[in-house]
Write a protein that holds these residues in place. Sequence first.
Motif, mmCIF file in Angstrom:
data_model
loop_
_atom_site.group_PDB
_atom_site.id
_atom_site.type_symbol
_atom_site.label_atom_id
_atom_site.label_comp_id
_atom_site.label_asym_id
_atom_site.label_seq_id
_atom_site.Cartn_x
_atom_site.Cartn_y
_atom_site.Cartn_z
ATOM 1 N N LYS A 269 2.334 -9.136 -5.152
ATOM 2 C CA LYS A 269 2.091 -8.470 -3.866
ATOM 3 C C LYS A 269 3.024 -7.261 -3.715
ATOM 4 N N LYS A 270 4.265 -7.475 -4.191
ATOM 5 C CA LYS A 270 5.229 -6.373 -4.078
ATOM 6 C C LYS A 270 4.760 -5.152 -4.872
ATOM 7 N N SER A 271 4.133 -5.444 -6.043
ATOM 8 C CA SER A 271 3.659 -4.308 -6.849
ATOM 9 C C SER A 271 2.193 -3.977 -6.546
ATOM 10 N N ASN A 272 1.657 -4.614 -5.497
ATOM 11 C CA ASN A 272 0.291 -4.355 -5.029
ATOM 12 C C ASN A 272 -0.767 -4.638 -6.102
ATOM 13 N N LYS A 273 -0.531 -5.674 -6.896
ATOM 14 C CA LYS A 273 -1.501 -5.992 -7.945
ATOM 15 C C LYS A 273 -2.132 -7.360 -7.691
ATOM 16 N N GLN A 274 -1.923 -7.865 -6.507
ATOM 17 C CA GLN A 274 -2.329 -9.242 -6.217
ATOM 18 C C GLN A 274 -3.839 -9.462 -6.261
ATOM 19 N N THR B 172 -3.036 -13.026 -1.631
ATOM 20 C CA THR B 172 -4.163 -12.430 -2.359
ATOM 21 C C THR B 172 -5.442 -12.698 -1.586
#
Lengths: 83, 599
Positions: B97-102, B137
Motif C-alpha cells: 500500500k505504501k508503494s501503491n502496488k496493492q 487492497t
Amino acid sequence: MIERGEIWTLEDDKKYVVASIVDVEQKVYVYLVRKEDYKKYIIGEFDGEGINEIEDSELLETLLIKFNEDLKENLPNILAEYL
Amino acid sequence: MTQEEITEFWRTQTVISMGDLDEKRFVKPQSMERIAKQYGIELVTGKIYTFEEASKIITAAEIRKRQVLAQEEQTASVENKPKTYVEVVVAFFELLKKSNKQDTVRFVSDQLTERLQGVPIADIKRGIEIASERGLTTKGEEIFNEYQFKRSAKVLKNNIEVAAKRLENHQDTEEQVANKIANFIYQNFRMHRNDALFGILYSDIKESNLPENVQQKIIDCFYERFLTPDIEKYCRETKYRGNLLAKDILRIYGGCFDLERVVAIIECSKIPNLNAEKLRYDIYCLDDEELVKKSLTRMSRDQLSAVEIVKEIKAEKLPYPISYVVSTIEKMQSAGLVLPYEGIYAILAPEKQKNKPSEIETTLRNASKEKRSIEEIVAELGRLQEKYSKEEIIKTIHDMQRGGLVLAGSYEDLYASLKQKEEEMGLVPVEHKMATLDLESEEFIESQEIATLHHNDEIIEADFEPISTGKRHTVMKREKAKSSLDKKAVVAAILVALGAASTAVLSSVFGVNPLSAARNTVTSIMSVASRNPALAQVLPAVGDFVKNLSLFGMAATGTIAWLKRRKKQKTEQRKREIAEVLEELMHEKEEAERGGKTR
C-alpha cells in the motif's frame, strides 16, 4: 476375393493395409496405405497378382471420389470388426 | 500449590489453634484477614472460620488465581510470539500500500508466489481477506485466484519432474503417471479453465521428460475434463446464436486451444437448436478474418503507404483473395481503421477489372442485392457457364461469401444446383476439369520436391509424393490382422485413407485450399473419433495423428495443389509486373504533383 483391412506385403517387403476397394468398368482398383507410414500409399488396379499404379489423371479423380464414398460407407463395418 | 501443600501450610504456619471448641480447629481472625487481603477475598464480618472453611476458601481462591495467571500468560505469549503467516501476508499488503502496488494483481500474486513459498494456502487466503477488510487492497479476490493458479502451476511443474523420475525408475507405469498428473490438474485447476492455464500446462508438459504418449494422454485429459464441459456449457447457456457465438468462441478459445478440437467438441455436443455445421463454418471464416484484420491493423499502426500495403498483399503476406482483403478493408474502415483505402483501391481496382471472374462477381452482387432465390441465381450462373468453368464460378462464390456476401444458399448448395441443372440440360461446361497430370512435364518432376504452402502465417512443409509413378507392385503375401496391435494399425490406416480421400475430393471438386480441406477432414474424423471411445485408443497420439493427417491430406492433393499453385504463381507474376508498372506510374504522378506544388 479381397477384403478391406487385409494386410499385404509387397515386393519391397513393406506391409500395406487395403483401405478401400472399388470396381470401375469391371476392373478392381485398390487403395493401399503403408502400415508403418500412413503418408505412403498406392492407388492402382489389382489384377489378381499385383497392382498397377494409375497414370490416368481423369481416372484418378474418379477413383478418389469412389474411394471416398467406399471408405465412408465401410468405416462403421471396419470399426465394428476391428475394435 | 497442591492440596497437600495448602494443608501443610495452614498446619505449620498460618493456622493457630483457637482451642478445641466443639472439637473444631479455628483460624485466627488476623490470619484470616491477611489471607483474605492476599487473595482479594471478602470475609463475613465477625465470623470465625474453621480450618475446613478457610481451607475451602483458600483452595478456591488459589484456583482462581491460577486461572487468571494462566490467562495472563497466554495473552503475554500471544503478544510476544513471532508473527503468524496470516500477519505476514497482511504486513506485506501494508508495505504494498505504501508503494501503491496493492492492486496490481499480477505483481502481487507473483510476489506472494515467490516470497511465501511453503506457507499454507489457507493462511494466504485469510491474510488477503484481512487485508481486504482493512482496505489495504480492493482486488483481494483476483489476487488470491491468480496466486492460487500460479502456485498450482508451480507445484504442477515439480510434480511432473517427480513423475518423470518415478517413471524412469520404474516406480510407476505410464498409465499411473498420466493419471496422477491428470488428477492433479483436475483437482487444482478446476476453477481456472482458460487458455493461460492451457499455455502453461502445455509448455510444462511438452518440455518435460515424460514420454510423448504420456504427454498426449495428459493433454487429452485436459480437453476431455475441462474444455468439453466448458464449451458445451457455454454454447448451451449463451442466448445468441450464429456469427456472434462464433465470434465469442474464437475470442475465448481461439488463443491457445486447438481450434480443430474446439470445433469438434461443438459438433459432437448435440446441443438443441445449435447448428453446429454453420457455427463451424462461421468460426473458420472469422478465424481467417481475424488474421486479415490483425495484418491490416499492423499496417495501419506502421502507417504504411498504399503502395507498401498493396505490395504486402501481393507478396501473399495476406494469403487471401484480393476481393476478400478489399472487402475486409471496407468493413474495418467503417469501424475506424485508418488506411489509405482510396489509394489501395486505386491500385487494386484496375487489376480486379482484369480478373476474369469480375462478371461473375457482378452477377453475384446483384443477386445478393436483389435477394434472388437459388433457382434464379443458378439460371444466371448457367448463362455464365458459356464463358467460365463451374469451378471458377463456385470458387468466386466461395471467395465472396468469405468476404461477407450474402446469397440465398451456400456455395455447396449452389454447386449442387448447378451440377443438377447441368445434368438436366446435358450441358458440357467449358474447361470443366481440374489440372491434369503430365508425368513427363517439368512441373510433375518439380512436384516431387519439398513444397511449401503458406496458410495463416504458418508454413507447413509437406513432403509431396507424386500421386502415381505408374509402377507395378507384386503382392507377395496377403493376411488378415490378427493381433490387437495389427487391428489398431488397420483402423488407423483406414481412417487416414478416408481423410486423404475426403481432402482430395474437397480440394479438387470444390477448389478448397488443400490445407483447409485437410483441416475440414480432420474435424470430421475427430468428430467420429470422439463419438467412439474405442477409436481413441487406436490413435496412439491424437495430436500426431492430426498432424500426419494434415500432411497426408496435403500429400494426397499435393500434385493437384502444386499445379494449381504454379498456375497461380504465373498469374501473380503477371499481376506483379502490372503492379510494378502501376507503382511507377503512381510514383511519377506523385513526383509530378510535388513538382507542381514546388512550382
